[in-house]
Design a protein around this motif. Structure first.
Motif, PDB file in Angstrom:
ATOM      1  N   GLY A  57      -6.396  -0.382   2.192  1.00  0.00           N
ATOM      2  CA  GLY A  57      -5.098  -0.788   1.676  1.00  0.00           C
ATOM      3  C   GLY A  57      -5.134  -2.098   0.908  1.00  0.00           C
ATOM      4  O   GLY A  57      -6.160  -2.777   0.819  1.00  0.00           O
ATOM      5  N   LYS A  58      -3.978  -2.448   0.357  1.00  0.00           N
ATOM      6  CA  LYS A  58      -3.846  -3.664  -0.456  1.00  0.00           C
ATOM      7  C   LYS A  58      -3.360  -4.829   0.408  1.00  0.00           C
ATOM      8  O   LYS A  58      -2.159  -5.073   0.522  1.00  0.00           O
ATOM      9  CB  LYS A  58      -2.837  -3.445  -1.585  1.00  0.00           C
ATOM     10  CG  LYS A  58      -3.199  -2.350  -2.577  1.00  0.00           C
ATOM     11  CD  LYS A  58      -2.086  -2.234  -3.622  1.00  0.00           C
ATOM     12  CE  LYS A  58      -2.362  -1.159  -4.637  1.00  0.00           C
ATOM     13  NZ  LYS A  58      -1.263  -1.052  -5.631  1.00  0.00           N
ATOM     14  N   GLU A 115      -8.282  -0.495  -1.792  1.00  0.00           N
ATOM     15  CA  GLU A 115      -6.992   0.198  -1.847  1.00  0.00           C
ATOM     16  C   GLU A 115      -7.086   1.593  -1.258  1.00  0.00           C
ATOM     17  O   GLU A 115      -6.174   2.060  -0.562  1.00  0.00           O
ATOM     18  CB  GLU A 115      -6.501   0.265  -3.293  1.00  0.00           C
ATOM     19  CG  GLU A 115      -5.176   0.999  -3.453  1.00  0.00           C
ATOM     20  CD  GLU A 115      -4.716   1.078  -4.904  1.00  0.00           C
ATOM     21  OE1 GLU A 115      -3.697   1.741  -5.163  1.00  0.00           O
ATOM     22  OE2 GLU A 115      -5.389   0.479  -5.778  1.00  0.00           O
ATOM     23  N   THR A 172       0.820  -1.206   0.000  1.00  0.00           N
ATOM     24  CA  THR A 172       0.000   0.000   0.000  1.00  0.00           C
ATOM     25  C   THR A 172       0.856   1.258   0.000  1.00  0.00           C
ATOM     26  O   THR A 172       0.428   2.306  -0.494  1.00  0.00           O
ATOM     27  CB  THR A 172      -0.935   0.001   1.227  1.00  0.00           C
ATOM     28  OG1 THR A 172      -1.712  -1.203   1.225  1.00  0.00           O
ATOM     29  CG2 THR A 172      -1.881   1.189   1.206  1.00  0.00           C
TER      30      THR A 172
END
Length: 358
Positions: A317-318, A313, A240
């Motif tokens: 976040g990733k 995302e 991220t």
């Protein structure tokens, strides 16, 4: 504490069995998703992100309301949840690493047992540490120029998730004085914004939701992330925040900081317990198998939405989202550390903060 395998595994392994799912209908009902922190932190943003998506996927599209029960660094809410015996699936509980760490350290205030609960979703996260603008100018990718600065940090408690940044800063040779007693990391950010704290860290969802704006306005300077784990268990850059160096990188560049030995091994063990499996959604003990399976299928549908990666995302976040047996295994990883790491941290807490867990 003895770690048992989680009850959700058997039920959730068959979560896609249509006959079981057809028996559960939440039409007209309200789901209370209880978060044991204040409404200003990363756990709040995490639950508020998933709540409407979960509502869309549960049968009958119930209203999912996020409620907050802060206190004792989340121990108050976790102890409350341990006593819940709801079997209709209308109570969900969300924990974070600050709930896991007191459990891992045998904190005497803990009266909850993770293996009694039913994990239906687990997700990882990251964390970003940042400095005030004045001291941020001294940061050159190492902590060498920060060792003569006396920092103030708003903390939920040394036995909570805050032990990850507190131990990291100490390993870097920094002088960080924690002010204990805040109810959530968002309250720590507010202290930073008001100038009452001069250093802060936030989990990814809270950083994305508020702290990144401070950076954009020049009111904060990113220092490092805690990183992420690759498939071989190595710490790599957070997906991220790939532009921000990890603590491992900053440590390697800082005089006197070592990425091997007892302190590093203990820090990494608690980082792994607290971040790659950082936030978990549970149903209470005694929840019926069909309810567990229904929630598992709903969270599986959420993570498989075509737009999930894009919207996640920007908000959380990733990071991977685990359901079913994956959630059970992830929860077990997040609630287990080695005896050596536990002993090191227990001794460090006593020496650094006078915190005794006996």
């Amino acid at each position: 504490m003895t770690i048992k395998y989680f009850a959700a595994t058997a039920a959730s392994a068959a979560c896609l069995a249509a006959p079981a799912l057809a028996e559960v209908d939440f039409a007209g009902k309200t789901i209370e998703w209880v978060i044991p922190f204040s409404e200003t932190g990363g756990s709040a943003k995490w639950a508020n992100f998933f709540a409407p998506l979960l509502s869309e996927e549960l049968p009958g599209n119930p209203t999912v309301v996020v409620k907050f029960m802060p206190g004792a660094g989340s121990t108050k809410g976790a102890n409350w949840f341990q006593e819940q015996e709801h079997d209709e699936g209308t109570v969900l509980f969300g924990t974070s690493g600050s709930t896991q760490f007191p459990y891992l350290l045998d904190d005497p205030r803990v009266r909850y047992e993770y293996s009694d609960w039913n994990p239906v979703m687990a997700s990882g996260t990251g964390g970003v540490a940042y400095l005030n603008p004045t001291d941020g100018k001294k940061f050159d990718g190492t902590a060498n120029n920060l060792k003569d600065v006396n920092f103030i940090y708003g903390s939920q408690g040394a036995t909570r998730l805050d032990l990850v940044p507190l131990l990291a800063w100490e390993m870097l040779g920094m002088n960080v004085e924690p002010v204990f007693g805040i109810k959530g990391r968002g309250d720590g950010r507010l202290m930073f914004e008001r100038g009452e704290a001069t250093i802060d860290y936030q989990t990814s969802s809270s950083y994305l939701g508020a702290s990144a704006d401070l950076v954009e306005k020049g009111q904060a300077v990113p220092m490092m992330t805690w990183g992420a784990l690759d498939e071989d268990g190595n710490i790599v850059r957070d997906p991220t925040f790939p532009e921000i160096a990890t603590f491992k990188e900053v440590c390697e560049a800082t005089e006197g900081c070592e990425t091997e030995g007892e302190a590093w091994d203990a820090w990494k063990a608690f980082f792994i317990a607290g971040f790659p499996v950082q936030k978990i959604a549970f149903l209470p003990a005694g929840s019926p198998d069909d309810v567990i399976a229904t929630y598992t299928a709903a969270f599986d549908a959420v993570r498989n939405r075509e737009d999930f990666a894009q919207i996640a995302e920007k908000r959380v976040g990733k990071y991977p989202v685990f359901v079913g047996e994956g959630a059970a295994k992830a929860t077990q990883r997040g609630t287990t550390v080695s005896a050596e790491a536990k002993a090191f941290v227990t001794n460090w807490l006593q020496e650094a903060y006078g915190v005794s867990l006996k």
